[in-house]
Every structure is written in C-alpha cells, then in structure tokens.
Design an enzyme around this catalytic site. Structure first.
Site, mmCIF file in Angstrom:
data_model
loop_
_atom_site.group_PDB
_atom_site.id
_atom_site.type_symbol
_atom_site.label_atom_id
_atom_site.label_comp_id
_atom_site.label_asym_id
_atom_site.label_seq_id
_atom_site.Cartn_x
_atom_site.Cartn_y
_atom_site.Cartn_z
ATOM 1 N N LYS A 1 0.845 -1.214 0.000
ATOM 2 C CA LYS A 1 0.000 0.000 0.000
ATOM 3 C C LYS A 1 0.871 1.251 0.000
ATOM 4 C CE LYS A 1 -4.149 -1.869 0.403
ATOM 5 N NZ LYS A 1 -5.568 -1.849 0.619
ATOM 6 N N LYS B 1 -3.903 -10.020 -7.488
ATOM 7 C CA LYS B 1 -5.226 -10.386 -6.967
ATOM 8 C C LYS B 1 -6.282 -9.385 -7.432
ATOM 9 C CE LYS B 1 -6.126 -8.215 -2.571
ATOM 10 N NZ LYS B 1 -6.887 -8.273 -1.367
ATOM 11 N N LYS C 1 -10.627 -4.347 -5.076
ATOM 12 C CA LYS C 1 -11.631 -3.327 -5.370
ATOM 13 C C LYS C 1 -11.024 -1.961 -5.637
ATOM 14 C CE LYS C 1 -13.471 -3.802 -0.738
ATOM 15 N NZ LYS C 1 -12.430 -3.370 0.211
HETATM 16 P P1 ATP Z 1 -8.549 -3.058 -1.363
HETATM 17 O O1 ATP Z 1 -8.476 -3.161 -2.847
HETATM 18 O O2 ATP Z 1 -9.281 -1.840 -0.865
HETATM 19 O O3 ATP Z 1 -7.265 -3.333 -0.666
HETATM 20 P P2 ATP Z 1 -9.671 -5.671 -1.232
HETATM 21 O O4 ATP Z 1 -10.534 -5.847 -2.438
HETATM 22 O O5 ATP Z 1 -8.366 -6.357 -1.206
HETATM 23 O O6 ATP Z 1 -9.523 -4.163 -0.892
HETATM 24 P P3 ATP Z 1 -10.416 -6.074 1.528
HETATM 25 O O7 ATP Z 1 -11.423 -5.149 2.116
HETATM 26 O O8 ATP Z 1 -9.002 -5.851 1.866
HETATM 27 O O9 ATP Z 1 -10.572 -6.139 -0.037
HETATM 28 O O10 ATP Z 1 -10.786 -7.558 1.879
HETATM 29 C C1 ATP Z 1 -12.033 -8.061 2.289
HETATM 30 C C2 ATP Z 1 -12.000 -9.575 2.323
HETATM 31 O O11 ATP Z 1 -12.024 -10.079 0.981
HETATM 32 C C3 ATP Z 1 -10.744 -10.177 2.947
HETATM 33 O O12 ATP Z 1 -11.104 -11.329 3.682
HETATM 34 C C4 ATP Z 1 -9.883 -10.531 1.788
HETATM 35 O O13 ATP Z 1 -8.970 -11.532 2.065
HETATM 36 C C5 ATP Z 1 -10.942 -10.959 0.771
HETATM 37 N N1 ATP Z 1 -10.471 -10.753 -0.582
HETATM 38 C C6 ATP Z 1 -10.155 -9.569 -1.154
HETATM 39 N N2 ATP Z 1 -9.758 -9.746 -2.421
HETATM 40 C C7 ATP Z 1 -9.832 -11.077 -2.665
HETATM 41 C C8 ATP Z 1 -9.540 -11.898 -3.797
HETATM 42 N N3 ATP Z 1 -9.112 -11.378 -4.921
HETATM 43 N N4 ATP Z 1 -9.732 -13.222 -3.680
HETATM 44 C C9 ATP Z 1 -10.171 -13.767 -2.552
HETATM 45 N N5 ATP Z 1 -10.461 -13.059 -1.443
HETATM 46 C C10 ATP Z 1 -10.297 -11.729 -1.483
#
Ligand code: ATP
Ligand code: LTN
Length: 334
Positions: A115, A197, A200
């Site tokens: 980040k 990965k 969002k």
């Molecule tokens: P950001 O992009 O804002 O970092 P993010 O999409 O990674 O956010 P988080 O809010 O950090 O999402 O994660 C919420 C939950 O979703 C966590 O349990 C995380 O492990 C899961 N998660 C996020 N992205 C994935 C993915 N690509 N595959 C599987 N699980 C995911």
C-alpha cells in the site's frame, strides 16, 4: 445468540464496491457460519481511513457494504453486523495494543509495503499500524476463528503474537484466534493480469467484476479477460488466466477442476468464457435484487445497525474493561 458457541470475527473495508474476489473469497463463505459460531462482522470504516476517502462517497460506500452483507445472505438477526467506528473500544484497544507491538514486526508487513508503494504521497501512520487495529477488532470479541483471504494471513499471525505477548504479561486475557482460509476462492485474480489479486481499488475497470455490475457488463468483462496461449481449458500453473477463470467457475457452480476440464474438452476459450460470465451473472442476480430492495427501505437497515452496534459495544466493552484493569489504568468512578 448462543453463549456456548465459538466466536467468529471478520469484516471488510468500506472502500468502493465489493468485487467478485471479496464475494467468493469471503462473503459467500460467511453466510452459513452462524450455525456453528457466534458471528461478528464489521464494516471496517476506521481501517478505510488509511487511504484518503471523499466523505460523501465514503458514507455511501459504508452503507452499501452493510446492505451487501445482508443481500449476500448474512441475516442481521443471526449475525452481529455493525460499524467499527460506532464501537469506541476498537480505537481504544488499538492504542493500548500499539504499545505492545514492535516497529520491527510492523516493518515486515507485506500489505504495508504494497500500500505504501501504491500511495507514496500518503504513507500515514495509520497505514503502518493498520494490523494493530485489526488485532484489536479480533481480540475485543475473544474470537476463536477469523475467516479471511490468504492476503490477510500475516495480519492474523501478528494478532496472535500480540495476544500471546499480552497474555504472557497479564494472564489469560485474550483468546488466541486462528485464521480460517477457505479452500474455495481463497485468491481470485485480476481479469486483466492473472498474477495480481482482484482488488476493489484496482483502477482498471476491466480487471474486476463488481458485485453490482449488470449482466451485460459481467459477460463483456469475462469475454475480455486476459487468457493464456493455447486453446485448451486446463487447470495448470502455466495457465494462470484460464486457471483463474476455472476457479471462479468452480466456486460458482460447485464443479471440480476435472469436471470443468471434461465439460469444455474440445471447446475453445470463447465458449468457456461465455459460460463463466453467464454463471457469475446468474449467481449475482438475486443478490442484486435484494440489495436494491434493502437500499430502498432505509428504516430496516437503520434498525439493524442500531441493535447490532449495541450488541457489539457490550461485548467489546467487557474485554476493554478487563484490559484496562490488568494494565493498571484507573477504573471509571460511576
Ligand atoms: P482493497 O483493494 O481496498 O485493498 P480488497 O478488495 O483487497 O480491498 P479487503 O477489504 O481488503 O478487499 O478484503 C475483504 C476480504 O475479501 C478479505 O477477507 C480478503 O482476504 C478478501 N479478498 C479480497 N480480495 C480477494 C480476492 N481477490 N480473492 C479472494 N479473497 C479476497
Ligand atoms: N484487513 C482486513 C479487513 C479487516 C478485518 C479485520 C478482517 C479489518 N479488521 C478483522 C478480519 C478481522 C481485510 O480484509 N483487508
């Protein structure tokens, strides 16, 4: 909620709309957990502040996240779904635990490094101590299990280290939590770059399927998904694009990789991508309908928030008072 069940804690940040990765990796697996556990799910709005948020949009995102939890099937009467910022104990315990966490430990966190490189203009102290607030979230509820994606495993390890350190000094104050990483959809990858990965906060709109994307958009994004050379639908390390699409299709349909390989034997990528798009759209349609209904009925969600905020504050308050007492802070005079 029954007292004798084990406790489960999880949550998501209120940054932007949820993706298919959030859904398959987390939310979808949470829906039935209340049968076995007493479940707490937070809208992690304090964590979201580590990245600059536009206030009006942020408020909407948090509300949308709450509604998506419910629309995905989390029953707010069987699960305590609440706002992190509404329970002051999170920030309070976060501070105490900051004083029991070493900079050396935080320096090792890969999410921070990641980040920090993405937000080089705003490497704030909150981003750095993010895992400590996360530890406070989990420990306040004496959680036994924490379902998260693989990317959060390191944060669970530091949570356990902090809890054990504290318990060694002051006695059995915290339950030591365990990460629960589901096999299914543990890591859904970006459609534009299958080595990254699905996230969002990705700026490339074609990289992610959003839970609120309409059917045509979903199908179009899958059609455009980056795939590998060759034309066979086969699950293998040297085919990260197709393997990712197969995992998604498997999560949604319940089929194994072998079954999918057989189903698409002799058929090309085009046909397979269309099938994945349709299956995902079918899965998301009922969720989207329920979401629209919930967003129209303001009073229902408001009532759920109020009841669950109070429930969460009660449980968290108990742990916080215990911590204060153990470390020697002076008790409130009532
Ligand atoms: P950001 O992009 O804002 O970092 P993010 O999409 O990674 O956010 P988080 O809010 O950090 O999402 O994660 C919420 C939950 O979703 C966590 O349990 C995380 O492990 C899961 N998660 C996020 N992205 C994935 C993915 N690509 N595959 C599987 N699980 C995911
Ligand atoms: N960092 C988590 C969100 C989160 C969380 C938690 C998850 C904040 N506090 C406590 C589980 C338990 C993430 O998924 N990015």
């Amino acid at each position: 909620m029954e007292e004798n069940k084990k406790v489960l804690y999880s949550g998501m940040q209120a940054t932007g709309t949820l993706t298919l990765g959030n859904y398959l990796g987390a939310l979808k697996n949470w829906v039935k957990m209340h049968e076995e556990f007493t479940c707490f799910y937070g809208v992690m709005d304090l964590h979201s502040l580590t990245v600059r948020q536009e206030p009006a949009q942020f408020r909407k995102n948090a509300r949308a996240l709450y509604a998506l939890y419910v629309a995905a099937g989390l029953d707010p009467e069987k699960n305590c779904i609440y706002y992190q910022s509404h329970v002051a104990a999170h920030a309070q315990l976060g501070w105490v635990l900051d004083c029991f966490t070493y900079m050396g430990e935080l320096n090792r966190m890969t999410q921070f490094k990641d980040k920090a490189s993405k937000h080089a203009d705003n490497i704030n102290a909150g981003l750095y101590t993010y895992p400590v607030l996360m530890a406070a979230d989990i420990l306040l509820y004496q959680a036994n299990v924490v379902p998260v994606g693989v990317d959060q495993k390191q944060h669970l390890e530091i949570t356990r280290d902090i809890a054990e350190r504290f318990n060694n000094l002051y006695g059995e104050v915290f339950t030591i939590p365990e990460a629960y990483i589901s096999e299914n959809g543990a890591k859904i990858m970006s459609l534009a770059d299958p080595t990254k990965k699905m996230s969002k906060s990705d700026e490339n709109k074609n990289a992610t399927i959003l839970l609120l994307d309409d059917r045509d958009t979903i199908i179009r994004k899958f059609k455009r998904a980056v795939t590998d050379s060759g034309s066979e639908v086969r699950f293998s390390e040297d085919k990260p694009g197709i393997s990712n699409l197969m995992s998604i299709y498997g999560c949604v349909t319940g089929k194994t990789m072998e079954e999918i390989e057989r189903e698409f034997d002799g058929k090309g990528y085009g046909e397979f991508k269309l099938a994945v798009g349709e299956a995902v759209a079918d899965e998301l349609t009922p969720l989207q309908k329920r979401y629209d209904e919930l967003m129209k009925d303001k009073s229902y969600i408001d009532q759920c928030i109020k009841t669950n905020d109070e429930r969460a504050a009660y449980v968290a308050g108990k742990t916080l008072r215990k911590v204060h007492k153990k470390i020697g802070l002076t008790e409130l005079i009532r």
